[in-house]
Design a protein around this motif. Structure first.
Motif, PDB file in Angstrom:
ATOM      1  N   ASN A 183       0.810  -1.222   0.000  1.00  0.00           N
ATOM      2  CA  ASN A 183       0.000   0.000   0.000  1.00  0.00           C
ATOM      3  C   ASN A 183       0.839   1.265   0.000  1.00  0.00           C
ATOM      4  OD1 ASN A 183       0.940   0.147   2.633  1.00  0.00           O
ATOM      5  ND2 ASN A 183      -0.993  -0.480   3.550  1.00  0.00           N
ATOM      6  N   GLY A 184       2.160   1.149  -0.049  1.00  0.00           N
ATOM      7  CA  GLY A 184       3.025   2.315  -0.124  1.00  0.00           C
ATOM      8  C   GLY A 184       3.370   2.932   1.214  1.00  0.00           C
ATOM      9  N   LYS A 185       2.687   2.528   2.271  1.00  0.00           N
ATOM     10  CA  LYS A 185       2.995   3.053   3.605  1.00  0.00           C
ATOM     11  C   LYS A 185       4.144   2.281   4.247  1.00  0.00           C
ATOM     12  CE  LYS A 185      -1.792   4.398   4.524  1.00  0.00           C
ATOM     13  NZ  LYS A 185      -2.970   4.184   5.420  1.00  0.00           N
ATOM     14  N   PHE A 186       4.392   1.104   3.718  1.00  0.00           N
ATOM     15  CA  PHE A 186       5.439   0.234   4.240  1.00  0.00           C
ATOM     16  C   PHE A 186       6.361  -0.174   3.099  1.00  0.00           C
ATOM     17  CE2 PHE A 186       1.661  -0.309   6.803  1.00  0.00           C
ATOM     18  CZ  PHE A 186       2.133  -0.239   8.102  1.00  0.00           C
ATOM     19  N   LEU A 187       7.596  -0.470   3.459  1.00  0.00           N
ATOM     20  CA  LEU A 187       8.540  -1.053   2.516  1.00  0.00           C
ATOM     21  C   LEU A 187       8.922  -2.412   3.096  1.00  0.00           C
ATOM     22  CD1 LEU A 187       9.828  -0.018  -0.149  1.00  0.00           C
ATOM     23  CD2 LEU A 187      11.911   0.398   1.154  1.00  0.00           C
ATOM     24  N   THR A 206      20.108   0.300   0.234  1.00  0.00           N
ATOM     25  CA  THR A 206      19.184   0.769  -0.791  1.00  0.00           C
ATOM     26  C   THR A 206      17.772   0.898  -0.239  1.00  0.00           C
ATOM     27  OG1 THR A 206      20.530  -0.355  -2.468  1.00  0.00           O
ATOM     28  CG2 THR A 206      18.318   0.343  -3.116  1.00  0.00           C
ATOM     29  N   SER A 207      17.313  -0.092   0.502  1.00  0.00           N
ATOM     30  CA  SER A 207      15.958  -0.037   1.055  1.00  0.00           C
ATOM     31  C   SER A 207      15.820   1.090   2.072  1.00  0.00           C
ATOM     32  CB  SER A 207      15.592  -1.375   1.697  1.00  0.00           C
ATOM     33  OG  SER A 207      16.395  -1.639   2.826  1.00  0.00           O
ATOM     34  N   HIS A 208      16.886   1.354   2.824  1.00  0.00           N
ATOM     35  CA  HIS A 208      16.837   2.462   3.785  1.00  0.00           C
ATOM     36  C   HIS A 208      16.700   3.801   3.059  1.00  0.00           C
ATOM     37  CE1 HIS A 208      17.594   4.715   7.457  1.00  0.00           C
ATOM     38  NE2 HIS A 208      18.525   5.412   6.821  1.00  0.00           N
ATOM     39  N   ALA A 209      17.426   3.959   1.951  1.00  0.00           N
ATOM     40  CA  ALA A 209      17.321   5.200   1.177  1.00  0.00           C
ATOM     41  C   ALA A 209      15.910   5.382   0.626  1.00  0.00           C
ATOM     42  CB  ALA A 209      18.342   5.178   0.034  1.00  0.00           C
ATOM     43  N   MET A 210      15.315   4.300   0.151  1.00  0.00           N
ATOM     44  CA  MET A 210      13.963   4.383  -0.404  1.00  0.00           C
ATOM     45  C   MET A 210      12.933   4.635   0.692  1.00  0.00           C
ATOM     46  SD  MET A 210      14.230   1.298  -3.223  1.00  0.00           S
ATOM     47  CE  MET A 210      12.549   1.470  -3.799  1.00  0.00           C
ATOM     48  N   ALA A 211      13.068   3.952   1.822  1.00  0.00           N
ATOM     49  CA  ALA A 211      12.110   4.134   2.914  1.00  0.00           C
ATOM     50  C   ALA A 211      12.174   5.556   3.462  1.00  0.00           C
ATOM     51  CB  ALA A 211      12.392   3.120   4.023  1.00  0.00           C
ATOM     52  N   SER A 212      13.376   6.101   3.544  1.00  0.00           N
ATOM     53  CA  SER A 212      13.531   7.468   4.034  1.00  0.00           C
ATOM     54  C   SER A 212      12.858   8.463   3.095  1.00  0.00           C
ATOM     55  CB  SER A 212      15.014   7.815   4.195  1.00  0.00           C
ATOM     56  OG  SER A 212      15.627   6.978   5.160  1.00  0.00           O
ATOM     57  N   ALA A 213      13.059   8.280   1.796  1.00  0.00           N
ATOM     58  CA  ALA A 213      12.451   9.182   0.821  1.00  0.00           C
ATOM     59  C   ALA A 213      10.928   9.040   0.794  1.00  0.00           C
ATOM     60  CB  ALA A 213      13.033   8.911  -0.565  1.00  0.00           C
ATOM     61  N   ASN A 223       9.182   8.116   3.397  1.00  0.00           N
ATOM     62  CA  ASN A 223       8.682   8.243   4.759  1.00  0.00           C
ATOM     63  C   ASN A 223       7.828   7.024   5.101  1.00  0.00           C
ATOM     64  OD1 ASN A 223       8.409   9.475   7.272  1.00  0.00           O
ATOM     65  ND2 ASN A 223       6.520  10.549   6.672  1.00  0.00           N
ATOM     66  N   ALA A 224       8.325   5.860   4.714  1.00  0.00           N
ATOM     67  CA  ALA A 224       7.611   4.601   4.912  1.00  0.00           C
ATOM     68  C   ALA A 224       8.280   3.776   6.003  1.00  0.00           C
ATOM     69  CB  ALA A 224       7.576   3.802   3.606  1.00  0.00           C
ATOM     70  N   VAL A 225       7.521   2.886   6.609  1.00  0.00           N
ATOM     71  CA  VAL A 225       8.015   2.002   7.660  1.00  0.00           C
ATOM     72  C   VAL A 225       8.555   0.722   7.027  1.00  0.00           C
ATOM     73  CG1 VAL A 225       7.391   0.673   9.708  1.00  0.00           C
ATOM     74  CG2 VAL A 225       6.342   2.919   9.293  1.00  0.00           C
ATOM     75  N   GLN A 226       9.752   0.320   7.415  1.00  0.00           N
ATOM     76  CA  GLN A 226      10.319  -0.931   6.925  1.00  0.00           C
ATOM     77  C   GLN A 226       9.868  -2.086   7.812  1.00  0.00           C
ATOM     78  OE1 GLN A 226      14.526   0.915   6.588  1.00  0.00           O
ATOM     79  NE2 GLN A 226      14.516  -0.740   5.076  1.00  0.00           N
ATOM     80  N   THR A 227       9.441  -3.181   7.193  1.00  0.00           N
ATOM     81  CA  THR A 227       9.011  -4.359   7.949  1.00  0.00           C
ATOM     82  C   THR A 227       9.673  -5.602   7.365  1.00  0.00           C
ATOM     83  OG1 THR A 227       7.106  -5.071   6.606  1.00  0.00           O
ATOM     84  CG2 THR A 227       6.745  -3.235   8.136  1.00  0.00           C
ATOM     85  N   SER A 228       9.493  -6.721   8.064  1.00  0.00           N
ATOM     86  CA  SER A 228      10.039  -7.998   7.603  1.00  0.00           C
ATOM     87  C   SER A 228       8.990  -8.837   6.889  1.00  0.00           C
ATOM     88  CB  SER A 228      10.611  -8.787   8.798  1.00  0.00           C
ATOM     89  OG  SER A 228      11.684  -8.105   9.376  1.00  0.00           O
ATOM     90  N   HIS A 229       7.924  -8.195   6.428  1.00  0.00           N
ATOM     91  CA  HIS A 229       6.933  -8.925   5.641  1.00  0.00           C
ATOM     92  C   HIS A 229       7.528  -9.286   4.279  1.00  0.00           C
ATOM     93  CE1 HIS A 229       4.239  -6.937   8.574  1.00  0.00           C
ATOM     94  NE2 HIS A 229       3.459  -7.986   8.374  1.00  0.00           N
ATOM     95  N   ALA A 230       6.912 -10.259   3.619  1.00  0.00           N
ATOM     96  CA  ALA A 230       7.363 -10.714   2.309  1.00  0.00           C
ATOM     97  C   ALA A 230       6.158 -11.230   1.533  1.00  0.00           C
ATOM     98  CB  ALA A 230       8.417 -11.811   2.459  1.00  0.00           C
ATOM     99  N   TYR A 231       6.420 -11.676   0.318  1.00  0.00           N
ATOM    100  CA  TYR A 231       5.330 -12.213  -0.507  1.00  0.00           C
ATOM    101  C   TYR A 231       4.619 -13.361   0.200  1.00  0.00           C
ATOM    102  CZ  TYR A 231       2.890 -14.396  -4.411  1.00  0.00           C
ATOM    103  OH  TYR A 231       1.925 -14.952  -5.219  1.00  0.00           O
ATOM    104  N   GLY A 232       5.357 -14.126   0.990  1.00  0.00           N
ATOM    105  CA  GLY A 232       4.754 -15.222   1.727  1.00  0.00           C
ATOM    106  C   GLY A 232       3.640 -14.763   2.655  1.00  0.00           C
ATOM    107  N   ASP A 233       3.763 -13.547   3.207  1.00  0.00           N
ATOM    108  CA  ASP A 233       2.699 -13.021   4.055  1.00  0.00           C
ATOM    109  C   ASP A 233       1.437 -12.751   3.254  1.00  0.00           C
ATOM    110  OD1 ASP A 233       3.816 -12.537   6.888  1.00  0.00           O
ATOM    111  OD2 ASP A 233       5.374 -11.722   5.597  1.00  0.00           O
ATOM    112  N   LEU A 234       1.606 -12.290   2.019  1.00  0.00           N
ATOM    113  CA  LEU A 234       0.437 -12.091   1.163  1.00  0.00           C
ATOM    114  C   LEU A 234      -0.225 -13.425   0.849  1.00  0.00           C
ATOM    115  CD1 LEU A 234      -1.312 -10.146  -0.464  1.00  0.00           C
ATOM    116  CD2 LEU A 234       0.283 -10.403  -2.379  1.00  0.00           C
ATOM    117  N   MET A 235       0.575 -14.475   0.666  1.00  0.00           N
ATOM    118  CA  MET A 235       0.017 -15.811   0.453  1.00  0.00           C
ATOM    119  C   MET A 235      -0.799 -16.257   1.669  1.00  0.00           C
ATOM    120  SD  MET A 235       3.293 -17.685  -1.345  1.00  0.00           S
ATOM    121  CE  MET A 235       2.506 -19.307  -1.341  1.00  0.00           C
TER     122      MET A 235
END
Length: 543
Positions: free
Chosen positions: A246-250, A325-332, A334-346
């Motif tokens: 949803n763009g709020k999380f990375l 790289t993910s930290h740079a993207m999350a900072s830009a 303003n998103a929260v980084q989590t340990s979710h993955a495609y498996g969570d969507l499954m």
């Protein structure tokens, strides 16, 4: 430029989080043809036999005999990176807007189809007669595909950053990048058969990957390296999250983009909104498109971030590169980084499919689980199906009797210990996260597969490769003495997966792979047997 041949052990499925170092003493593992791990260290017998002291140090732990020092489960994480904030039409304004915009839905649909058609025809012509798929597409073919769109920042020259990574929110980003960069993309093999889309991505010299196939993932990594290293190929584009959010999380990054150790340009995409969330998370594509077509205007922002270069430090690996790289993207973002993955969507989709009230509560941050226990998303979904058969309450919790019913056990001191082992909060119920952690923890223990083999050998004293119902009963009665005939039969049918009236070694191992917690019912027999004789009765290929 950094060494491009590092991190050969990583593949596209490697999660962002690393597994912590184990405190267990090293053991020698032999891999069988069917993929089971068996311990061949001579110290195995000593670890299984020297149980008295360990039991007193681990009261109530039914898995101490195979190396468990207890279970630790992180608390629940209520974040849902796949949640669309506006799944339903709410409020008078939205209803009025849909009514007003409905007459132009057809016009927008035609324009959208026209854009796809233009891309399709251009790529169809570019592909006509092109046979040499291993080499870059000739320049005249590439120029048949045009693009224009507004953006923030600029793409870095391909010679500087041959790889581009972006967050993934909607179905719009691939279309945008198609016209903007015309890159080589990494996509699922299933996309090739989609009308129009399959033709377009073939013209983009797609790198196909099956996320559930290790060989496919390794081949995709090799292709990423090959095409990124050659300036005659277009940029390589990856969505390292592996799915839309949803763009709020990375969420956690897969490592395929970072293994080659080439400079990477991150790109972030936003969809600013007030009334309508354009993220393609837990809503259908048809519903998402209808809502987009009935808006007065849809806003989209694309920002090219500064190039992230691999470190000159030879000790930096793909994991660290991905983290930066993910930290740079999350900072830009303003998103929260989590340990979710495609498996969570499954897991979310499976729980939704089975009509669970709070489907998001069954997500477990699969990147963390996978890195700790080396369990796949498919295995996690199988454990979820098992858990959901235990009749969880609306909060997603399972009580003792429902748990025992599915495992074909009865209330007794051992079954109470098994349930108590999982119930780390000691509140009389267990969650899916606790059940998954416990099952994966037991499977990962250094002596688990060895115990499975020895348990089968004890059940099969004649060594004919099959277990009868009576033989199973004799073996497990020391653990559960008062089992009646019906309960024995029910448990036997759980092991007899093919229903032929006898349990083969494959049946036995398969059942314990699906129900690893059941290994505890064999502990009294294993702890009071002559392990040397048991090992001699085991098939030669597992010693």
């Amino acid at each position: 430029m950094a060494d491009h041949h590092r991190d050969h052990d990583h593949d596209l499925s490697s999660p962002l989080l690393q597994s912590p170092r184990s405190d267990h003493s090293p053991v020698i593992i032999s891999i069988e043809a069917d993929g089971n791990d068996t311990v061949s260290d001579p110290a195995t017998q000593d670890q299984l036999n020297n149980h008295d002291t360990r039991y007193h140090n681990n009261p109530g732990n039914p898995y101490w005999f195979i190396g468990s020092d207890g279970l630790s489960v992180p608390g629940p994480n209520t974040a849902n990176p796949f949640l669309n904030d506006t799944p339903h039409v709410v409020g008078v304004y939205e209803f009025v807007k849909i009514v007003v915009c409905f007459p132009i839905v057809l016009i927008r649909l035609v324009l959208f189809g026209f854009c796809l058609l233009v891309g399709y025809l251009a790529t169809k012509l570019a592909l006509e007669g092109w046979k040499d798929k291993q080499n870059p597409m000739p320049v005249w073919r590439s120029r048949l595909i045009y693009h224009w769109i507004r953006r923030k920042g600029k793409p870095a020259p391909r010679q500087i950053a041959p790889i581009v990574v972006s967050n993934h929110i909607s179905y719009i980003e691939p279309i945008f990048f198609f016209y903007e960069l015309f890159p080589t993309i990494v996509a699922s093999e299933s996309h090739d058969s989609i009308p129009f889309v399959g033709t377009i991505i073939r013209a983009m010299q797609v790198i196909y990957v099956d996320r559930f196939s290790q060989s496919s993932r390794k081949n995709a990594v090799s292709e990423i390296k090959r095409k990124a290293s050659c300036d005659r190929f277009p940029r390589v584009l990856l969505f390292p999250e592996g799915t839309t959010t949803n763009g709020k999380f990375l969420i956690s990054f897969q490592l395929g983009a970072f293994i080659p150790a080439y400079p990477i340009q991150p790109v972030i995409v936003r969809y600013p909104h007030v009334h309508f969330d354009q993220s393609w998370g837990d809503v259908s594509l048809g519903k998402l498109m209808f809502r987009m077509f009935t808006q007065f205007h849809n806003f989209m922002e694309v920002e090219y971030l500064p190039v992230v270069f691999p470190s000159d430090n030879q000790k930096e690996n793909a994991l660290r590169f991905a983290e930066r790289t993910s930290h740079a993207m999350a900072s830009a973002l303003n998103a929260v980084q989590t340990s979710h993955a495609y498996g969570d969507l499954m897991l979310l989709m499976k729980a939704s499919e089975l009509k669970e009230e709070n489907a998001s509560s069954y997500m477990v941050e699969m990147a963390r689980v996978g890195s700790i226990f080396h369990i796949s998303s498919l295995e996690a979904v199988n454990f979820l199906e098992k858990f959901l058969s235990m009749n969880p309450d609306p909060s997603g919790c399972v009580k003792l009797l429902d748990f025992l019913s599915v495992l074909r056990l009865k209330t007794c001191p051992l079954s109470d210990e098994i349930f108590g082992f999982i119930d780390v909060d000691k509140n009389g119920s267990i969650t899916f996260k606790q059940f998954l952690y416990a099952s994966a923890h037991v499977m990962k223990l250094p002596l688990f597969w060895q115990a499975c083999e020895l348990a089968f050998a004890e059940c099969d004293p004649d060594g004919n490769g099959f277990i009868s119902e009576n033989q199973l009963e004799v073996t497990i009665r020391p653990a559960i003495p008062d089992l009646n005939k019906y309960e024995i039969d029910s448990l036997f049918r759980l092991f007899d997966s093919d229903g032929d009236g006898r349990v083969s070694r494959d049946d036995f191992i398969c059942c314990l792979r699906k129900n690893p917690l059941l290994i505890a019912i064999f502990s009294p027999t294993l702890l009071h047997t002559d392990l040397s004789e048991a090992r001699n009765r085991m098939p030669g290929d597992v010693i």
